[in-house]
Scaffold this motif. Structure first.
Motif, mmCIF file in Angstrom:
data_model
loop_
_atom_site.group_PDB
_atom_site.id
_atom_site.type_symbol
_atom_site.label_atom_id
_atom_site.label_comp_id
_atom_site.label_asym_id
_atom_site.label_seq_id
_atom_site.Cartn_x
_atom_site.Cartn_y
_atom_site.Cartn_z
ATOM 1 N N ASP A 86 0.825 -1.206 0.000
ATOM 2 C CA ASP A 86 0.000 0.000 0.000
ATOM 3 C C ASP A 86 0.869 1.270 0.000
ATOM 4 O OD1 ASP A 86 -1.834 2.051 0.394
ATOM 5 O OD2 ASP A 86 -2.759 1.147 2.145
ATOM 6 N N PRO A 87 0.854 2.020 -1.111
ATOM 7 C CA PRO A 87 1.723 3.203 -1.206
ATOM 8 C C PRO A 87 1.343 4.321 -0.231
ATOM 9 C CG PRO A 87 0.283 3.061 -3.119
ATOM 10 C CD PRO A 87 0.079 1.801 -2.319
ATOM 11 N N SER A 104 -1.028 -2.786 5.220
ATOM 12 C CA SER A 104 0.089 -3.592 4.721
ATOM 13 C C SER A 104 -0.352 -4.414 3.509
ATOM 14 C CB SER A 104 0.621 -4.505 5.828
ATOM 15 O OG SER A 104 -0.416 -5.351 6.300
ATOM 16 N N ASP A 105 -1.512 -4.075 2.940
ATOM 17 C CA ASP A 105 -2.037 -4.763 1.761
ATOM 18 C C ASP A 105 -1.150 -4.491 0.549
ATOM 19 O OD1 ASP A 105 -4.156 -5.366 3.431
ATOM 20 O OD2 ASP A 105 -5.507 -3.896 2.537
ATOM 21 N N THR A 106 -1.190 -5.417 -0.414
ATOM 22 C CA THR A 106 -0.503 -5.162 -1.671
ATOM 23 C C THR A 106 -1.521 -4.689 -2.696
ATOM 24 O OG1 THR A 106 -0.724 -7.463 -2.336
ATOM 25 C CG2 THR A 106 1.339 -6.838 -1.272
ATOM 26 N N HIS A 107 -1.081 -3.803 -3.578
ATOM 27 C CA HIS A 107 -1.928 -3.231 -4.620
ATOM 28 C C HIS A 107 -1.176 -3.242 -5.943
ATOM 29 C CE1 HIS A 107 -4.884 -1.623 -1.791
ATOM 30 N NE2 HIS A 107 -3.878 -1.212 -1.051
ATOM 31 N N ILE A 130 -4.353 3.209 -8.228
ATOM 32 C CA ILE A 130 -4.452 1.790 -7.900
ATOM 33 C C ILE A 130 -5.387 1.112 -8.894
ATOM 34 C CG2 ILE A 130 -5.138 0.129 -6.106
ATOM 35 C CD1 ILE A 130 -2.855 2.009 -5.220
ATOM 36 N N TYR A 131 -4.978 -0.058 -9.377
ATOM 37 C CA TYR A 131 -5.883 -0.871 -10.193
ATOM 38 C C TYR A 131 -6.456 -1.949 -9.282
ATOM 39 C CZ TYR A 131 -7.706 -4.282 -13.437
ATOM 40 O OH TYR A 131 -8.536 -5.173 -14.081
ATOM 41 N N ASP A 132 -7.778 -2.010 -9.201
ATOM 42 C CA ASP A 132 -8.460 -3.022 -8.402
ATOM 43 C C ASP A 132 -8.919 -4.129 -9.344
ATOM 44 O OD1 ASP A 132 -10.454 -4.572 -7.067
ATOM 45 O OD2 ASP A 132 -10.766 -2.931 -5.645
ATOM 46 N N THR A 164 -8.310 6.201 -7.342
ATOM 47 C CA THR A 164 -7.317 7.088 -6.748
ATOM 48 C C THR A 164 -6.865 6.466 -5.431
ATOM 49 O OG1 THR A 164 -9.025 8.384 -5.636
ATOM 50 C CG2 THR A 164 -8.271 9.190 -7.782
ATOM 51 N N PRO A 165 -5.643 6.745 -4.994
ATOM 52 C CA PRO A 165 -5.199 6.211 -3.704
ATOM 53 C C PRO A 165 -6.051 6.781 -2.562
ATOM 54 C CG PRO A 165 -3.344 7.099 -4.949
ATOM 55 C CD PRO A 165 -4.596 7.509 -5.658
#
Length: 163
Positions: free
Chosen positions: A12-13, A18-21, A75-77, A85-86
């Protein structure tokens, strides 16, 4: 012309989780002769071959698909198949349209109420204030306050109250 976003998997930027995106690294333009139609797998495959790897998703300059045009840092979901958008603040959440919303509704009073306002509130969100007291979060200063330390105002749900 077709537009494609290159994605990189990152933690997560924003630092809120702590998720990855899948985060947009860059957006490129590809000639229509390389892409048979919108969101066609061949366009993404062309990008993988031409740019020698990567994860690529087509984006729409006119917002015709995947919610909105991708920009660097977005972010691409993959579950929603959308570019988002973040998250702007830790306390904000996505609404049913996948737009970020504050936990407190945006203030309704934004200026002095005159037909031609002499001043307006410069409004911002303060997540630290919200975390300390979840009835607060929106804060403002007046646009015409030129003092060295401008007066800060807190939104109480119906009016601005000076600190």
């Amino acid at each position: 012309m077709a537009h494609f976003a290159e994605l990189k998997t990152k933690v997560d930027p924003t630092g809120y989780t702590s998720d990855t995106h899948q985060v947009v690294e860059r957006v490129v333009v590809v000639g229509n002769d390389c892409v048979p139609s919108d969101m066609h797998q061949d366009g993404e495959t062309w990008c993988i071959n031409f740019f020698k790897g990567g994860i690529w998703k087509q984006t729409s300059y006119n917002h015709n698909f995947r919610k909105q045009y991708a920009g660097i840092g977005m972010i691409y979901d993959p579950v929603k198949d959308k570019f988002l958008t973040p998250q702007p603040h830790a306390s904000w959440s996505l609404d049913s349209n996948d737009d970020w919303q504050a936990p407190i509704t945006y203030p309704t009073v934004i200026d002095d109420g005159q037909e031609t306002p002499e001043w307006f509130y410069v409004i911002s969100w303060n997540d630290t204030k919200y975390q300390a007291d979840n009835t607060k979060g929106w804060e403002a200063t007046k646009s015409n306050d030129e003092s060295e330390t401008p007066t800060k105002y807190n939104w109480n749900g119906t009016a601005w109250v000076s600190e």
